[in-house]
Motif scaffolding. Sequence first.
Motif, PDB file in Angstrom:
ATOM      1  N   PHE A 204       0.805  -1.221   0.000  1.00  8.77           N
ATOM      2  CA  PHE A 204       0.000   0.000   0.000  1.00  8.77           C
ATOM      3  C   PHE A 204       0.843   1.278   0.000  1.00  8.77           C
ATOM      4  CE2 PHE A 204      -3.066  -3.160   1.544  1.00  8.77           C
ATOM      5  CZ  PHE A 204      -4.050  -2.960   0.576  1.00  8.77           C
ATOM      6  N   ALA A 205       2.154   1.120  -0.033  1.00 13.67           N
ATOM      7  CA  ALA A 205       3.013   2.305  -0.127  1.00 13.67           C
ATOM      8  C   ALA A 205       2.853   2.888  -1.531  1.00 13.67           C
ATOM      9  CB  ALA A 205       4.464   1.917   0.134  1.00 13.67           C
ATOM     10  N   ALA A 206       2.704   4.195  -1.615  1.00 16.26           N
ATOM     11  CA  ALA A 206       2.392   4.818  -2.913  1.00 16.26           C
ATOM     12  C   ALA A 206       3.476   5.818  -3.323  1.00 16.26           C
ATOM     13  CB  ALA A 206       1.020   5.473  -2.836  1.00 16.26           C
ATOM     14  N   SER A 207       3.115   6.732  -4.208  1.00 14.82           N
ATOM     15  CA  SER A 207       4.127   7.610  -4.797  1.00 14.82           C
ATOM     16  C   SER A 207       4.776   8.551  -3.774  1.00 14.82           C
ATOM     17  CB  SER A 207       3.523   8.420  -5.942  1.00 14.82           C
ATOM     18  OG  SER A 207       2.467   9.221  -5.457  1.00 14.82           O
ATOM     19  N   GLY A 208       4.029   8.938  -2.744  1.00 16.67           N
ATOM     20  CA  GLY A 208       4.614   9.784  -1.707  1.00 16.67           C
ATOM     21  C   GLY A 208       5.760   9.061  -1.023  1.00 16.67           C
ATOM     22  N   PHE A 209       5.514   7.792  -0.679  1.00 21.25           N
ATOM     23  CA  PHE A 209       6.543   6.972  -0.045  1.00 21.25           C
ATOM     24  C   PHE A 209       7.714   6.744  -0.996  1.00 21.25           C
ATOM     25  CE2 PHE A 209       8.476   2.947   1.240  1.00 21.25           C
ATOM     26  CZ  PHE A 209       8.605   3.110   2.617  1.00 21.25           C
ATOM     27  N   ARG A 210       7.406   6.537  -2.261  1.00 23.26           N
ATOM     28  CA  ARG A 210       8.463   6.285  -3.243  1.00 23.26           C
ATOM     29  C   ARG A 210       9.440   7.464  -3.319  1.00 23.26           C
ATOM     30  NH1 ARG A 210       6.003   6.781  -8.532  1.00 23.26           N
ATOM     31  NH2 ARG A 210       6.562   8.946  -8.100  1.00 23.26           N
ATOM     32  N   ASP A 211       8.900   8.685  -3.414  1.00 19.81           N
ATOM     33  CA  ASP A 211       9.777   9.843  -3.519  1.00 19.81           C
ATOM     34  C   ASP A 211      10.495  10.138  -2.202  1.00 19.81           C
ATOM     35  OD1 ASP A 211       8.907   9.952  -6.063  1.00 19.81           O
ATOM     36  OD2 ASP A 211       7.778  11.814  -5.872  1.00 19.81           O
ATOM     37  N   PHE A 212       9.765   9.987  -1.107  1.00 21.29           N
ATOM     38  CA  PHE A 212      10.339  10.237   0.219  1.00 21.29           C
ATOM     39  C   PHE A 212      11.553   9.346   0.466  1.00 21.29           C
ATOM     40  CE2 PHE A 212      10.449   9.412   4.841  1.00 21.29           C
ATOM     41  CZ  PHE A 212      10.497  10.702   5.338  1.00 21.29           C
ATOM     42  N   THR A 213      11.510   8.131  -0.069  1.00 22.27           N
ATOM     43  CA  THR A 213      12.569   7.160   0.211  1.00 22.27           C
ATOM     44  C   THR A 213      13.524   6.955  -0.964  1.00 22.27           C
ATOM     45  OG1 THR A 213      11.171   5.326  -0.533  1.00 22.27           O
ATOM     46  CG2 THR A 213      11.092   5.879   1.818  1.00 22.27           C
ATOM     47  N   ARG A 214      13.411   7.769  -2.019  1.00 19.78           N
ATOM     48  CA  ARG A 214      14.288   7.572  -3.177  1.00 19.78           C
ATOM     49  C   ARG A 214      15.757   7.522  -2.748  1.00 19.78           C
ATOM     50  NH1 ARG A 214      17.365  10.612  -6.441  1.00 19.78           N
ATOM     51  NH2 ARG A 214      16.538  12.628  -5.804  1.00 19.78           N
ATOM     52  N   ILE A 215      16.160   8.441  -1.857  1.00 16.51           N
ATOM     53  CA  ILE A 215      17.572   8.493  -1.460  1.00 16.51           C
ATOM     54  C   ILE A 215      18.001   7.276  -0.635  1.00 16.51           C
ATOM     55  CG2 ILE A 215      17.986  10.958  -1.725  1.00 16.51           C
ATOM     56  CD1 ILE A 215      17.207  11.446   1.121  1.00 16.51           C
ATOM     57  N   ALA A 216      17.044   6.474  -0.171  1.00 16.47           N
ATOM     58  CA  ALA A 216      17.407   5.233   0.529  1.00 16.47           C
ATOM     59  C   ALA A 216      17.859   4.156  -0.459  1.00 16.47           C
ATOM     60  CB  ALA A 216      16.240   4.718   1.366  1.00 16.47           C
ATOM     61  N   SER A 217      17.825   4.461  -1.740  1.00 13.43           N
ATOM     62  CA  SER A 217      18.403   3.550  -2.732  1.00 13.43           C
ATOM     63  C   SER A 217      19.863   3.904  -3.024  1.00 13.43           C
ATOM     64  CB  SER A 217      17.589   3.583  -4.032  1.00 13.43           C
ATOM     65  OG  SER A 217      16.386   2.866  -3.852  1.00 13.43           O
ATOM     66  N   SER A 218      20.396   4.895  -2.323  1.00 13.40           N
ATOM     67  CA  SER A 218      21.798   5.281  -2.509  1.00 13.40           C
ATOM     68  C   SER A 218      22.728   4.209  -1.939  1.00 13.40           C
ATOM     69  CB  SER A 218      22.075   6.607  -1.783  1.00 13.40           C
ATOM     70  OG  SER A 218      21.143   7.598  -2.149  1.00 13.40           O
ATOM     71  N   SER A 219      23.977   4.279  -2.345  1.00 12.25           N
ATOM     72  CA  SER A 219      24.971   3.284  -1.927  1.00 12.25           C
ATOM     73  C   SER A 219      25.156   3.245  -0.404  1.00 12.25           C
ATOM     74  CB  SER A 219      26.317   3.610  -2.583  1.00 12.25           C
ATOM     75  OG  SER A 219      27.385   3.019  -1.851  1.00 12.25           O
ATOM     76  N   PRO A 220      24.861   2.102   0.236  1.00 11.54           N
ATOM     77  CA  PRO A 220      25.030   1.995   1.693  1.00 11.54           C
ATOM     78  C   PRO A 220      26.473   2.216   2.133  1.00 11.54           C
ATOM     79  CG  PRO A 220      23.715   0.170   0.859  1.00 11.54           C
ATOM     80  CD  PRO A 220      24.272   0.881  -0.337  1.00 11.54           C
ATOM     81  N   GLU A 221      27.427   1.706   1.349  1.00 11.36           N
ATOM     82  CA  GLU A 221      28.839   1.865   1.735  1.00 11.36           C
ATOM     83  C   GLU A 221      29.221   3.341   1.723  1.00 11.36           C
ATOM     84  OE1 GLU A 221      31.742   0.240  -0.952  1.00 11.36           O
ATOM     85  OE2 GLU A 221      33.394   0.843   0.352  1.00 11.36           O
ATOM     86  N   MET A 222      28.839   4.025   0.637  1.00 12.70           N
ATOM     87  CA  MET A 222      29.163   5.438   0.511  1.00 12.70           C
ATOM     88  C   MET A 222      28.537   6.265   1.634  1.00 12.70           C
ATOM     89  SD  MET A 222      28.371   7.869  -2.764  1.00 12.70           S
ATOM     90  CE  MET A 222      27.704   9.498  -2.451  1.00 12.70           C
ATOM     91  N   TRP A 223      27.274   5.972   1.932  1.00 10.00           N
ATOM     92  CA  TRP A 223      26.582   6.800   2.937  1.00 10.00           C
ATOM     93  C   TRP A 223      26.992   6.458   4.359  1.00 10.00           C
ATOM     94  CZ3 TRP A 223      24.584  11.422   2.551  1.00 10.00           C
ATOM     95  CH2 TRP A 223      24.432  11.905   1.252  1.00 10.00           C
ATOM     96  N   LYS A 224      27.383   5.235   4.593  1.00  9.15           N
ATOM     97  CA  LYS A 224      27.970   4.893   5.901  1.00  9.15           C
ATOM     98  C   LYS A 224      29.223   5.745   6.088  1.00  9.15           C
ATOM     99  CE  LYS A 224      30.862   1.672   5.821  1.00  9.15           C
ATOM    100  NZ  LYS A 224      32.287   1.717   5.384  1.00  9.15           N
ATOM    101  N   ASP A 225      30.055   5.810   5.052  1.00 10.39           N
ATOM    102  CA  ASP A 225      31.288   6.611   5.123  1.00 10.39           C
ATOM    103  C   ASP A 225      30.988   8.091   5.372  1.00 10.39           C
ATOM    104  OD1 ASP A 225      32.899   4.426   4.745  1.00 10.39           O
ATOM    105  OD2 ASP A 225      33.501   4.911   2.699  1.00 10.39           O
ATOM    106  N   ILE A 226      30.031   8.622   4.633  1.00  5.51           N
ATOM    107  CA  ILE A 226      29.691  10.049   4.785  1.00  5.51           C
ATOM    108  C   ILE A 226      29.200  10.337   6.202  1.00  5.51           C
ATOM    109  CG2 ILE A 226      28.032  11.838   4.081  1.00  5.51           C
ATOM    110  CD1 ILE A 226      28.199  10.671   1.215  1.00  5.51           C
TER     111      ILE A 226
END
Lengths: 279, 279
Positions: A204-226
């Motif tokens: 039931f997650a819709a377009s609001g959730f999709r855009d809100f979480t787009r950046i959670a598709s970023s590289s985990p290794e890179m963002w852990k480092d940052i």
Amino acid sequence: VGLIGGSFALSLRAAGKVKHIVGVGRGSVNLAQALKLRVIDEAAHVPAAAVKGADMVFLATHAGQVPGIMARIAPALERSCIVTDAGSTKQDVERHAREHLASHLECFVPAHPVAGAEKSGVEAARADLFQNKNVVVTPLPETSSTALQQVEVLWQACGARLHTLTPARHDEIFSAVSHLPHVLAYAMVDQIAGHPEADLLFKFAASGFRDFTRIASSSPEMWKDICLANRAALLQELHAYQALLAKIARFLEHANAAEIEALFQRAQAARSRWIESNQ
Amino acid sequence: VGLIGGSFALSLRAAGKVKHIVGVGRGSVNLAQALKLRVIDEAAHVPAAAVKGADMVFLATHAGQVPGIMARIAPALERSCIVTDAGSTKQDVERHAREHLASHLECFVPAHPVAGAEKSGVEAARADLFQNKNVVVTPLPETSSTALQQVEVLWQACGARLHTLTPARHDEIFSAVSHLPHVLAYAMVDQIAGHPEADLLFKFAASGFRDFTRIASSSPEMWKDICLANRAALLQELHAYQALLAKIARFLEHANAAEIEALFQRAQAARSRWIESNQ
């Protein structure tokens, strides 16, 4: 030779600003692809060998890799070779440069092109990635004006808008507008994924959730480092956000409609002003 | 006659499922626009007068307006008139219906078309808004199967995918995947806007921030109502999120790289699976 390094190479080649580009990387497949796409002219695995004879070195790697690479290239750098980077955090880069490039600081120009994407790898690289994007340079007191200027000329050739900040100022600003939102988006997805009925929730997650979480598709290794590289500033922003959520929770507990609507109102108005000023 | 009501009217007209549509609203300008755009055939300001002779009434208004409107239309409803709604919360709608439409529950079909947008008003309405979108119906024990079926037929004619949930289940799910993200996005923008140097921060906010906060451009009045209507479930999700942020803050304080990367990893993987399953 990923999204940022690859795009810088493509942009500079399109602008006629480079002759020979040596790409250095950990992955053979990615480097072969970079050669095939003509993003680079030559591939290398050993940083020290790759920088031999170079006029400029562009460090476009995860924050966690930077100190090791600086240490390895330091003895091989030409005296006048300009070294610049693309890190999303700048105080740690300064610290690493002071440790590993101590005799080369005059030619070191820390920079941050603000043009991330949740995509990565050389296949995501584009010659126009930096067009009208912000690039922040955070020169050290030791950085020579010649080195600074040369780096600025290249970013301008890529179509970027240049800004100058101190490393500390840079890190404060980006902890608020970039690093914290990434943490919040990862946390939001992790909360749903951890639900006993995650599948039903995702259904039931819709377009609001999709855009809100787009950046959670970023590289985990890179963002852990940052997050680790900038953890002091990030923690300060995170604590402020935790206090704000605690306040909102109280408003909800007391069904305080006026305060909730006032907060939503302020946020909506501020975002509208921002969106309009960007157009 | 806003985004949802207007789009329902346009879809049903396109599907040949309606004869005469009476639009009811608070704003004369919006209603005049709805007439001009031929979204409605007739405009009305008094709900009780508008529902006279209607086969079906569609309540597409902010949660805070619902009880008042139910109370005003109840005495004027035709005996077999089907009443349905588009509210983002369903337990409060059930409560209001039990209070104000007690003798009409057989014909009452609570529903939630999951097709919001940060735009509002009749000018944002589109005949294809519900195409391939989820619509959740949450029938009450009293709801007759005939009434339920008629509402389902109309949503199918709009191209929607139907699902059935209990009101309580519905509210739990949407507090997690929709209501909490809205609160978090409003809070994020409010935090930046409240900074002493908000302008400088907004200057460096980029596309990640833009998408993360898109839902903070939603109607503050509407979302205040939703948050209050569903505050029990929302508070539960918010408290879980606060606990998760506290855990992340501890990871950062201890520079616990492994735990941070594992969390980011889990979130990225879960989001990828969700995006792929949606395509």
